[in-house]
Design an enzyme around this catalytic site. Structure first.
Site, PDB file in Angstrom:
ATOM      1  N   HIS A 446       0.827  -1.216   0.000  1.00 55.13           N
ATOM      2  CA  HIS A 446       0.000   0.000   0.000  1.00 55.13           C
ATOM      3  C   HIS A 446       0.862   1.268   0.000  1.00 55.13           C
ATOM      4  O   HIS A 446       0.653   2.186   0.793  1.00 55.13           O
ATOM      5  CB  HIS A 446      -0.953   0.014   1.199  1.00 55.13           C
ATOM      6  CG  HIS A 446      -1.902  -1.133   1.234  1.00 55.13           C
ATOM      7  ND1 HIS A 446      -3.020  -1.143   2.051  1.00 55.13           N
ATOM      8  CD2 HIS A 446      -1.928  -2.318   0.577  1.00 55.13           C
ATOM      9  CE1 HIS A 446      -3.669  -2.279   1.891  1.00 55.13           C
ATOM     10  NE2 HIS A 446      -3.020  -3.013   0.996  1.00 55.13           N
ATOM     11  N   ARG A 507      -7.421   3.748  -1.046  1.00 53.54           N
ATOM     12  CA  ARG A 507      -6.752   2.612  -0.396  1.00 53.54           C
ATOM     13  C   ARG A 507      -5.334   2.422  -0.925  1.00 53.54           C
ATOM     14  O   ARG A 507      -4.368   2.529  -0.181  1.00 53.54           O
ATOM     15  CB  ARG A 507      -7.565   1.329  -0.587  1.00 53.54           C
ATOM     16  CG  ARG A 507      -6.935   0.099   0.088  1.00 53.54           C
ATOM     17  CD  ARG A 507      -7.822  -1.121  -0.078  1.00 53.54           C
ATOM     18  NE  ARG A 507      -7.216  -2.294   0.519  1.00 53.54           N
ATOM     19  CZ  ARG A 507      -6.414  -3.145  -0.112  1.00 53.54           C
ATOM     20  NH1 ARG A 507      -6.123  -2.942  -1.399  1.00 53.54           N
ATOM     21  NH2 ARG A 507      -5.918  -4.199   0.503  1.00 53.54           N
ATOM     22  N   GLY A 526      -8.887  -2.519  -4.529  1.00 59.69           N
ATOM     23  CA  GLY A 526      -9.747  -2.810  -3.398  1.00 59.69           C
ATOM     24  C   GLY A 526      -9.098  -3.820  -2.475  1.00 59.69           C
ATOM     25  O   GLY A 526      -7.991  -4.317  -2.742  1.00 59.69           O
ATOM     26  N   GLU A 532     -11.611  -0.209  -8.221  1.00 59.02           N
ATOM     27  CA  GLU A 532     -12.428   0.874  -8.753  1.00 59.02           C
ATOM     28  C   GLU A 532     -11.622   1.799  -9.645  1.00 59.02           C
ATOM     29  O   GLU A 532     -10.418   2.013  -9.439  1.00 59.02           O
ATOM     30  CB  GLU A 532     -13.070   1.673  -7.617  1.00 59.02           C
ATOM     31  CG  GLU A 532     -12.101   2.249  -6.602  1.00 59.02           C
ATOM     32  CD  GLU A 532     -12.818   2.794  -5.374  1.00 59.02           C
ATOM     33  OE1 GLU A 532     -12.796   4.033  -5.190  1.00 59.02           O
ATOM     34  OE2 GLU A 532     -13.384   1.992  -4.613  1.00 59.02           O
ATOM     35  N   TYR A 542     -13.179   9.772  -1.556  1.00 59.20           N
ATOM     36  CA  TYR A 542     -13.568   8.565  -2.273  1.00 59.20           C
ATOM     37  C   TYR A 542     -13.884   7.386  -1.349  1.00 59.20           C
ATOM     38  O   TYR A 542     -14.078   6.275  -1.818  1.00 59.20           O
ATOM     39  CB  TYR A 542     -12.497   8.227  -3.325  1.00 59.20           C
ATOM     40  CG  TYR A 542     -12.545   9.263  -4.428  1.00 59.20           C
ATOM     41  CD1 TYR A 542     -13.272   9.043  -5.573  1.00 59.20           C
ATOM     42  CD2 TYR A 542     -11.949  10.513  -4.261  1.00 59.20           C
ATOM     43  CE1 TYR A 542     -13.389  10.024  -6.556  1.00 59.20           C
ATOM     44  CE2 TYR A 542     -12.053  11.505  -5.229  1.00 59.20           C
ATOM     45  CZ  TYR A 542     -12.772  11.246  -6.373  1.00 59.20           C
ATOM     46  OH  TYR A 542     -12.903  12.216  -7.330  1.00 59.20           O
TER      47      TYR A 542
END
Length: 656
Positions: A446, A507, A526, A532, A542
């Site tokens: 991430h 994310r 996701g 998305e 968002y």
């Protein structure tokens, strides 16, 4: 602070009182001291929650339903102790030790001054609280040590670890596989029983989190290969009724579904005896093979596979001959070169040469598209891997690169993610990089990492949430955002929050692309439900972690909805590019390239290409001649080990 998920309002001492027995209510958040709380460890996974205003603690005077929450002098009794139970989106429920009941905003009220009581735990939104860090505790726990597995079966495994330390106390451990959150357990637990998927190969690890929301760096990764639940040596039946039809240089193959004693899990399509791609799922009975040579005869066969890798015999071959010209969006694919390290960021220079980053060796490479010749332009200093997805990530150059040759780079350091720029002259990197932006939180996964110059001349940066969903909603953090800075690292005067933040609630975004109207599109991973594609607006929220795609609390006022979503099994998409009116999306787990037509502010006519042909696709970028560059990410993409990959850099010719 404790912010109620249903009302968005903060828990506070009513009226700022300091006396014994003062009521606790909710009120519009304004960060006043009567809304600020400290967590004091009572042992056994329980905490007292102390007001920074009055120095008194939250307390229930009885165990009855609807008993009102008050403040009282700290005696460390059971009615003053609370266990933090995990909820969706990283929220917590506060469960009283004496009653076992949850702290609840009565009747789901959203009004200022609403009563806060205890009621049986139903995990409703009015019983969920977001921990918002304010004040002194900014120190994360240490990484959990010695992760290990036991009790592996076809459906479960136990992951254990040694305790982290923290300046206050560890409140939770968050357990992941390969960047995907599986579960959270209390800070007193040193193991978790996990549900696994038969036949899966996962990398398990764990992070520690304290009550103030600080998240540790991740533990090391423990690989686990899950056995199948039953022995199966019987292959599926051979697919029947195979046909092939051409449209220009594209072939569509169709067949009748196979059967299996356990279950068909997918199909492999062979072109001239070699696997050309795959079609996942027993119900899938077609495959489109794109980018073929014109006026060429091909033979196709199909074979079925099951969960244990048994494969049917190939079907009888059917032959077709392609047309004389391309009639679809994707016309041809050429492997220009191969790579032993992960090619992550890629950008085209004004002279047509290409620069790309080798993520785990920290190098920048120059590629000659005409010959495939590669030359190392230099190695970036002060870069550190993360034993996951960190390293040298996105690259970008401005439109005036020929006269002002700066290469902009996002990379992971030992302490953060950062954006720098370095001179590129005479085919090599020269001088010491200038640091433009630091303090972007990093973790094993991430980290985001894409860079893109906008038509406004500003540099846009995608950042991941650092495996801390709360940061995505925290406007004081640079994690889980799209950032916007000037070329020298300063903050543009028209940014919405007076900081580098342009949009938030993301994310792990790894795709940025501008269309012909100057609008910014973003691609985002996701967790376990859906990816998305977003159209980014200035100051937009968002939704992550309260909303994943269209799942969760996506109806909350102010959240910006995605323009398209993809199940993670068919997505896990990273890079995006816009060429003319087409948005191209490179997907890893989905092993395919999507193309969507940009129509107004919508995405229509979403098509799939290269499904399984080249494996996991990471980066897609426009080429100088109106095509695409495409990179793979098949090996070594979940560690920081240099040169353990076997990747391709592909040149794609486009049609319409």
């Amino acid at each position: 602070m404790l912010v109620n998920r249903n009302s968005g309002k903060a828990l506070e001492v009513s009226g700022g009182a300091t006396y014994e027995g003062a009521r606790i209510t909710q009120r519009t958040r304004d960060d006043r001291v009567s809304q600020q709380w400290q967590f004091v460890d009572s042992g056994g996974g329980n905490y007292r929650i102390k007001s920074k205003h009055s120095a008194k603690v939250l307390s229930f005077p009885s165990t009855a339903d609807r008993a009102g929450l008050v403040q009282s002098a700290d005696a460390d009794r059971a009615g003053q102790q609370f266990r933090l139970a995990g909820s969706a989106g990283g929220d917590v429920r506060l469960l009283n030790r004496a009653s076992g009941k949850a702290v609840d905003v009565l009747n789901s009220s959203t009004a200022d001054g609403a009563r806060v009581v205890q009621l049986p735990d139903a995990d409703g939104a009015n019983q969920r609280w977001q921990l918002v860090r304010i004040g002194d505790d900014t120190t994360p726990p240490t990484p959990p040590a010695n992760p290990r597995t036991s009790n592996l079966t076809c459906t479960g495994v136990t992951l254990s670890w040694s305790a982290s330390s923290d300046d206050v106390a560890v409140a939770f451990y968050d357990v992941y596989h390969d960047g995907q959150l599986i579960t959270s357990v209390p800070g007193t637990a040193l193991s978790a029983d996990l549900t696994v998927v038969p036949g899966a190969t996962w990398g398990l690890y764990v992070n520690a989190r304290d009550a103030a929301g600080n998240v540790s760096q991740a533990s090391s990764t423990v690989p686990v290969t899950v056995p199948q639940c039953q022995a199966d040596t019987e292959p599926p039946t051979t697919p029947a009724g195979v046909t092939a039809a051409t449209s220009g240089t594209t072939v569509t193959v169709r067949w009748t579904a196979a059967t299996d004693n356990v279950g068909v899990t997918g199909y492999e399509v062979l072109r001239d005896g070699t696997v050309a791609g795959s079609a996942g799922g027993a119900a899938t009975t077609s495959f489109t093979d794109s980018g073929l040579a014109a006026n060429t005869r091909y033979q196709y066969q199909v074979r079925a596979r099951d969960a244990q890798g048994n494969r049917s015999a190939p079907s009888p071959a059917v032959a077709v001959t392609t047309g004389s010209s391309c009639a679809t969006a994707l016309c041809s694919v050429t492997r220009v070169t191969t790579e032993t390290d992960l090619p992550w960021g890629l950008t085209t220079l004004p002279d047509g040469q290409v620069l790309y980053s080798r993520r785990d060796t920290f190098e920048i490479v120059r590629l000659d598209p005409a010959t495939g010749t590669k030359t190392v332009a230099g190695r970036m200093p002060d870069v550190s891997g993360t034993d996951g997805e960190g390293g040298v990530l996105g690259l970008a150059v401005a439109t005036d690169f020929a006269s002002d040759p700066w290469l902009y780079v996002m990379h992971t350091s030992s302490t953060d993610n950062r954006v720098v720029r370095v001179r590129y002259t005479g085919g090599v990197l020269t001088g010491t990089p200038q640091v433009l932006l630091t303090g972007i939180p990093r973790n094993k996964y991430h980290n985001g990492g894409r860079l893109r110059f906008g038509p406004d001349g500003k540099l846009y940066i995608s950042t991941g949430d650092g495996q801390n969903g709360d940061w995505a909603q925290d406007l004081t953090s640079l994690a889980g955002k799209v950032l916007r800075i000037n070329r020298d690292g300063s903050i543009p005067s028209d940014n919405p929050f007076g900081t580098p933040v342009w949009s938030y609630g993301h994310r792990n975004p790894q795709g940025l692309a501008f269309d012909s109207q100057g609008r910014l599109w973003e691609q985002e991973f996701g967790n376990s439900i859906m990816d998305e594609t977003n159209l980014i607006v200035r100051g937009g929220n968002y939704g992550w972690p309260r909303c994943e795609g269209t799942s969760g609390s996506c109806g909350e006022p102010g959240f910006v909805a995605p323009k398209h979503t993809y199940p993670v099994a068919e997505g896990s998409c990273s890079g995006i590019a816009v060429v003319r009116t087409g948005l191209y999306i490179a997907c890893e787990r989905g092993t395919r390239l999507y193309r969507a037509e940009i129509s107004g502010d919508s995405l229509t006519d979403v098509q799939q290409y290269l499904n399984g042909t080249y494996g996991r696709l990471r980066t897609v970028e426009p080429s100088a001649d109106g095509g695409l560059w495409l990179t793979t990410s098949n090996y070594g993409d979940k560690d920081s080990i240099p040169d353990n990959s076997n990747e391709s850099i592909l040149k794609v010719e486009l049609g319409r």
